[in-house]
Motif scaffolding. Sequence first.
Motif, short mmCIF file in Angstrom:
data_model
loop_
_atom_site.label_atom_id
_atom_site.label_comp_id
_atom_site.label_asym_id
_atom_site.label_seq_id
_atom_site.Cartn_x
_atom_site.Cartn_y
_atom_site.Cartn_z
N ILE A 11 51.26 53.99 53.88
CA ILE A 11 51.84 53.91 52.54
C ILE A 11 50.82 53.23 51.63
O ILE A 11 50.48 52.06 51.82
CB ILE A 11 53.19 53.15 52.55
CG1 ILE A 11 54.18 53.87 53.49
CG2 ILE A 11 53.75 53.04 51.12
CD1 ILE A 11 55.61 53.46 53.35
N ASP A 12 50.33 54.00 50.67
CA ASP A 12 49.27 53.51 49.78
C ASP A 12 49.92 52.84 48.57
O ASP A 12 50.53 53.49 47.73
CB ASP A 12 48.41 54.71 49.37
CG ASP A 12 47.18 54.30 48.56
OD1 ASP A 12 47.18 53.20 48.00
OD2 ASP A 12 46.24 55.12 48.50
N GLU A 13 49.76 51.52 48.51
CA GLU A 13 50.35 50.73 47.42
C GLU A 13 49.24 50.21 46.50
O GLU A 13 49.24 49.04 46.11
CB GLU A 13 51.19 49.58 47.99
CG GLU A 13 52.39 50.05 48.81
CD GLU A 13 53.28 48.91 49.28
OE1 GLU A 13 52.95 47.73 49.05
OE2 GLU A 13 54.31 49.20 49.91
N ARG A 72 46.34 48.48 50.20
CA ARG A 72 46.29 47.84 48.86
C ARG A 72 44.83 47.76 48.39
O ARG A 72 43.91 47.94 49.19
CB ARG A 72 46.87 46.42 48.92
CG ARG A 72 48.33 46.34 49.40
CD ARG A 72 49.25 46.14 48.22
NE ARG A 72 50.62 45.91 48.65
CZ ARG A 72 51.18 44.70 48.85
NH1 ARG A 72 50.45 43.61 48.68
NH2 ARG A 72 52.43 44.58 49.20
N THR A 73 44.65 47.40 47.13
CA THR A 73 43.28 47.31 46.59
C THR A 73 43.14 46.17 45.58
O THR A 73 44.13 45.76 44.95
CB THR A 73 42.88 48.64 45.90
OG1 THR A 73 41.56 48.53 45.38
CG2 THR A 73 43.81 49.01 44.75
N PHE A 74 41.90 45.70 45.40
CA PHE A 74 41.58 44.74 44.34
C PHE A 74 41.12 45.46 43.06
O PHE A 74 40.81 44.83 42.06
CB PHE A 74 40.47 43.78 44.79
CG PHE A 74 40.96 42.65 45.65
CD1 PHE A 74 41.24 42.86 46.99
CD2 PHE A 74 41.17 41.39 45.12
CE1 PHE A 74 41.69 41.82 47.80
CE2 PHE A 74 41.62 40.35 45.90
CZ PHE A 74 41.90 40.56 47.24
N GLY A 98 36.91 48.70 49.59
CA GLY A 98 37.80 49.52 48.75
C GLY A 98 38.91 50.13 49.59
O GLY A 98 38.79 50.26 50.82
N ALA A 99 40.01 50.47 48.90
CA ALA A 99 41.10 51.16 49.60
C ALA A 99 40.59 52.49 50.17
O ALA A 99 41.07 52.97 51.19
CB ALA A 99 42.26 51.41 48.64
N ASP A 100 39.56 53.04 49.51
CA ASP A 100 38.95 54.29 50.00
C ASP A 100 38.47 54.13 51.44
O ASP A 100 38.68 55.02 52.27
CB ASP A 100 37.74 54.66 49.12
CG ASP A 100 38.14 55.64 48.02
OD1 ASP A 100 39.16 56.32 48.17
OD2 ASP A 100 37.39 55.73 47.04
C1 LIG Z 1 46.40 55.75 45.23
C2 LIG Z 1 45.02 55.23 45.34
N1 LIG Z 1 44.59 54.79 46.52
C3 LIG Z 1 43.35 54.31 46.68
C4 LIG Z 1 42.47 54.26 45.63
C5 LIG Z 1 41.07 53.78 45.86
O1 LIG Z 1 40.94 52.46 45.49
P1 LIG Z 1 39.60 51.65 45.73
O2 LIG Z 1 38.95 51.49 44.41
O3 LIG Z 1 40.05 50.34 46.30
O4 LIG Z 1 38.76 52.42 46.71
C6 LIG Z 1 42.87 54.70 44.37
C7 LIG Z 1 41.94 54.67 43.24
O5 LIG Z 1 42.16 55.14 42.17
C8 LIG Z 1 44.18 55.21 44.23
O6 LIG Z 1 44.62 55.68 43.06
#
Ligand SMILES: Cc1ncc(COP(=O)(O)O)c(C=O)c1O
Length: 364
Positions: A190-192, A216-218, A86-88
């Motif tokens: 930069i969170d895309e 980035r994220t899936f 995850g982007a997290d």
């Molecule tokens: C700006 C942003 N970054 C990251 C995330 C986290 O994404 P992920 O589900 O990949 O952890 C979110 C999730 O809502 C988000 O809004």
Amino acid sequence: MISPKDFVRDVVRELKPYKPSMEPCKIKLDANENPFDIPLEIKQRIWERVKKEKFNFYYDPNCTELREALSKYTNTSSTNIFVGSGADEIISDIIFAFAGPGRDVIIPVPAFESYEIYSTISGANVIKVPLLPKNELTPWDLDVDLIKSYFKQDKPQLLFLTYPNNPTGNYFSEDKVLELVNNFNGIVAIDEAYYEFGGKTFADRLSKYPNLVVIRTFSKAFSMASGRVGYALGHEDLINQLYKVKLPYNVSLFSQIACTEILRETEWIEEQRKKVIESRTKLKKELDKISGMYVYQSYTNFFLCDFAKSRDQIYEELLDRGILTKKFYGFGLETTLRFAIGSPEQNEILINAFKEITGCKTKN
Ligand SMILES: Cc1ncc(COP(=O)(O)O)c(C=O)c1O
């Protein structure tokens, strides 16, 4: 008697667990999930591959195949790509690598909550800089001078920017972002996460800025929130630092294969992206007609909306109708709700609910 609370780190003692809402609801619009699930044929193709693999062995810690697929998708060399759960997890790895005690993390707010939570846990000094007061011309933009006033040359710093921003849904001015990147003596993340719904990116400037990392994220455009896969794009030197803090087998066999297979479905990806964007246009057009609410322009798969009437009451009335949205506190968000763009059927129900709740008046 010994209590674990006596041993917990001070910064953790003060924290409250992040609890995603699990309110029972018919229409879940609180977490910016994609309303369109992955079609069964694609799920079956994924399963055909997954079931042939050995479940008893750890799967590829380097996500080699997935990074190759991402290399094609992003037009970036796979050595500039790092994959996480995850982007997290990408956000937390960036913080583990570049923040911590004695360091600053600068966050323009309102922003995605994880930046502050993980930075606090790391022991870093969190500097929250409010966005410019919203108005019709410059909704929720960066206060460049104020942000720059926190820049230090002699202290390691990390700056988070979300592009487009969550929860506001807009892009910050590109010039302002560049001014910050050009003047910052630290790492800019930069969170895309919502890139596919707006199309603008800083990923094509990574060779010019070795201190830039794009997240980035899936979970959003690719409908894979359950798979927990995100990735970072950056200069090889930066990516190599992330490998040092990475958990060894952080992305499961299922997640790697599922995301690799999804990236092969270029037609489905494009169709899916268009469907969300079309729904966004239609939904905004309808909501704009309702008096007592103002919908901010969005380049994501969600809207932030301001209300004349008590937003807490509106939140409850939506929940009574089985519709779950999200409330925020602080930073001028007390009059707002955020909700994901749903399927056409869900959007219809949402529009009717707003009409009933706000008194069904339509603007001229
Ligand atoms: C700006 C942003 N970054 C990251 C995330 C986290 O994404 P992920 O589900 O990949 O952890 C979110 C999730 O809502 C988000 O809004």
